[in-house]
Design a protein around this motif. Structure first.
Motif, PDB file in Angstrom:
ATOM      1  N   GLY A   1     -41.624  -4.044  71.808  1.00  0.00           N
ATOM      2  CA  GLY A   1     -41.613  -3.053  70.780  1.00  0.00           C
ATOM      3  C   GLY A   1     -40.622  -3.514  69.944  1.00  0.00           C
ATOM      4  N   THR A   2     -40.368  -2.915  68.791  1.00  0.00           N
ATOM      5  CA  THR A   2     -39.343  -3.135  67.620  1.00  0.00           C
ATOM      6  C   THR A   2     -38.503  -2.131  67.552  1.00  0.00           C
ATOM      7  N   CYS A   3     -37.193  -2.496  67.479  1.00  0.00           N
ATOM      8  CA  CYS A   3     -36.058  -1.584  67.229  1.00  0.00           C
ATOM      9  C   CYS A   3     -35.937  -1.191  65.695  1.00  0.00           C
ATOM     10  N   LEU A   4     -36.118   0.138  65.317  1.00  0.00           N
ATOM     11  CA  LEU A   4     -36.051   0.760  64.256  1.00  0.00           C
ATOM     12  C   LEU A   4     -34.757   0.924  63.451  1.00  0.00           C
ATOM     13  N   GLY A   5     -33.986   1.124  64.182  1.00  0.00           N
ATOM     14  CA  GLY A   5     -32.458   1.517  63.716  1.00  0.00           C
ATOM     15  C   GLY A   5     -31.537   1.612  64.999  1.00  0.00           C
ATOM     16  N   GLU A   6     -30.273   1.980  64.568  1.00  0.00           N
ATOM     17  CA  GLU A   6     -29.372   2.111  65.366  1.00  0.00           C
ATOM     18  C   GLU A   6     -28.272   2.882  64.830  1.00  0.00           C
ATOM     19  N   THR A   7     -27.550   3.510  65.758  1.00  0.00           N
ATOM     20  CA  THR A   7     -26.351   4.713  65.088  1.00  0.00           C
ATOM     21  C   THR A   7     -25.380   4.398  66.272  1.00  0.00           C
ATOM     22  N   ASP A   8     -23.922   4.322  65.738  1.00  0.00           N
ATOM     23  CA  ASP A   8     -22.862   4.257  66.657  1.00  0.00           C
ATOM     24  C   ASP A   8     -22.529   5.592  66.454  1.00  0.00           C
ATOM     25  N   THR A   9     -22.445   6.255  67.901  1.00  0.00           N
ATOM     26  CA  THR A   9     -21.943   7.502  68.286  1.00  0.00           C
ATOM     27  C   THR A   9     -20.523   7.487  68.300  1.00  0.00           C
ATOM     28  N   LYS A  10     -19.771   6.405  68.685  1.00  0.00           N
ATOM     29  CA  LYS A  10     -18.632   6.562  68.788  1.00  0.00           C
ATOM     30  C   LYS A  10     -17.929   6.922  69.960  1.00  0.00           C
ATOM     31  N   SER A  11     -18.944   7.263  71.115  1.00  0.00           N
ATOM     32  CA  SER A  11     -18.557   7.691  72.417  1.00  0.00           C
ATOM     33  C   SER A  11     -19.868   7.326  73.483  1.00  0.00           C
ATOM     34  N   GLN A  12     -19.650   7.161  74.616  1.00  0.00           N
ATOM     35  CA  GLN A  12     -20.754   7.101  75.763  1.00  0.00           C
ATOM     36  C   GLN A  12     -21.661   7.805  75.481  1.00  0.00           C
ATOM     37  N   VAL A  13     -23.032   7.278  75.465  1.00  0.00           N
ATOM     38  CA  VAL A  13     -24.315   8.177  75.509  1.00  0.00           C
ATOM     39  C   VAL A  13     -24.765   8.278  76.939  1.00  0.00           C
ATOM     40  N   CYS A  14     -24.858   9.789  77.188  1.00  0.00           N
ATOM     41  CA  CYS A  14     -25.297   9.813  78.545  1.00  0.00           C
ATOM     42  C   CYS A  14     -26.751  10.590  78.817  1.00  0.00           C
ATOM     43  N   ALA A  15     -27.107  11.118  77.785  1.00  0.00           N
ATOM     44  CA  ALA A  15     -28.393  11.855  77.969  1.00  0.00           C
ATOM     45  C   ALA A  15     -29.018  12.056  76.756  1.00  0.00           C
ATOM     46  N   LEU A  16     -30.380  11.973  76.245  1.00  0.00           N
ATOM     47  CA  LEU A  16     -31.024  12.523  74.943  1.00  0.00           C
ATOM     48  C   LEU A  16     -32.170  13.356  75.435  1.00  0.00           C
ATOM     49  N   GLN A  17     -32.381  14.474  74.428  1.00  0.00           N
ATOM     50  CA  GLN A  17     -33.466  15.385  74.284  1.00  0.00           C
ATOM     51  C   GLN A  17     -33.975  15.486  73.008  1.00  0.00           C
ATOM     52  N   TRP A  18     -35.259  15.298  72.843  1.00  0.00           N
ATOM     53  CA  TRP A  18     -36.062  15.621  71.688  1.00  0.00           C
ATOM     54  C   TRP A  18     -36.412  17.156  71.484  1.00  0.00           C
ATOM     55  N   SER A  19     -36.098  17.616  70.355  1.00  0.00           N
ATOM     56  CA  SER A  19     -36.662  19.170  70.040  1.00  0.00           C
ATOM     57  C   SER A  19     -38.195  19.032  70.242  1.00  0.00           C
ATOM     58  N   ILE A  20     -38.635  20.008  70.722  1.00  0.00           N
ATOM     59  CA  ILE A  20     -40.292  20.191  70.794  1.00  0.00           C
ATOM     60  C   ILE A  20     -40.901  20.739  69.489  1.00  0.00           C
ATOM     61  N   HIS A  21     -39.931  21.259  68.665  1.00  0.00           N
ATOM     62  CA  HIS A  21     -40.535  21.979  67.404  1.00  0.00           C
ATOM     63  C   HIS A  21     -40.178  21.179  66.221  1.00  0.00           C
ATOM     64  N   ASP A  22     -38.941  20.377  66.319  1.00  0.00           N
ATOM     65  CA  ASP A  22     -38.449  19.866  64.857  1.00  0.00           C
ATOM     66  C   ASP A  22     -38.206  18.328  65.130  1.00  0.00           C
ATOM     67  N   LYS A  23     -37.971  17.817  64.148  1.00  0.00           N
ATOM     68  CA  LYS A  23     -37.598  16.295  63.926  1.00  0.00           C
ATOM     69  C   LYS A  23     -36.106  16.316  64.437  1.00  0.00           C
ATOM     70  N   GLU A  24     -35.677  16.656  65.609  1.00  0.00           N
ATOM     71  CA  GLU A  24     -34.346  16.811  65.957  1.00  0.00           C
ATOM     72  C   GLU A  24     -34.143  16.281  67.461  1.00  0.00           C
ATOM     73  N   ILE A  25     -32.806  15.740  67.549  1.00  0.00           N
ATOM     74  CA  ILE A  25     -32.672  15.133  68.913  1.00  0.00           C
ATOM     75  C   ILE A  25     -31.318  15.358  69.117  1.00  0.00           C
ATOM     76  N   VAL A  26     -30.964  15.911  70.590  1.00  0.00           N
ATOM     77  CA  VAL A  26     -29.497  16.099  70.914  1.00  0.00           C
ATOM     78  C   VAL A  26     -29.287  15.149  71.929  1.00  0.00           C
ATOM     79  N   SER A  27     -28.002  14.564  71.810  1.00  0.00           N
ATOM     80  CA  SER A  27     -27.318  13.608  72.615  1.00  0.00           C
ATOM     81  C   SER A  27     -26.440  14.225  73.315  1.00  0.00           C
ATOM     82  N   SER A  28     -26.063  13.565  74.590  1.00  0.00           N
ATOM     83  CA  SER A  28     -24.760  14.071  75.298  1.00  0.00           C
ATOM     84  C   SER A  28     -23.858  13.048  75.515  1.00  0.00           C
TER      85      SER A  28
END
Length: 94
Positions: A1-28
């Motif tokens: 695959g191809t990387c589409l982009g990246e974002t520096d979150t300024k802290s360790q990323v532990c988990a990700l969860q996509w919204s099933i209703h909107d184009k949103e994602i939550v990261s822990s």
């Protein structure tokens, strides 16, 4: 695959969860902030921060979404579960 982009979150990323209703994602996160971040997925791998949710005192290790898709529960190394109403309700068709 191809990387589409990246974002520096300024802290360790532990988990990700996509919204099933909107184009949103939550990261822990772990060190240094131990928070959840709600992101709006825009396009082509770009995301924009919507909100930071704080309260855990240690690394957020896991997240799970409720069956209706509106609530996320997070579990952290501080031995707590926290329930967050993050995502919107499903849109009902007329």
């Amino acid at each position: 695959g191809t990387c589409l982009g990246e974002t520096d979150t300024k802290s360790q990323v532990c988990a990700l969860q996509w919204s099933i209703h909107d184009k949103e994602i939550v990261s822990s996160h772990g060190f240094t902030h131990n928070q959840l971040i709600l992101w709006k997925y825009e396009a082509h791998g770009r995301i924009a921060k919507i909100a930071e949710l704080t309260g855990h005192r240690s690394r957020v290790l896991h997240m799970s979404q409720s069956p209706d898709g509106t609530t996320v529960v997070s579990g952290a190394a501080d031995e707590t579960l926290r329930f967050w109403r993050i995502f919107g309700s499903p849109t009902k068709s007329p």
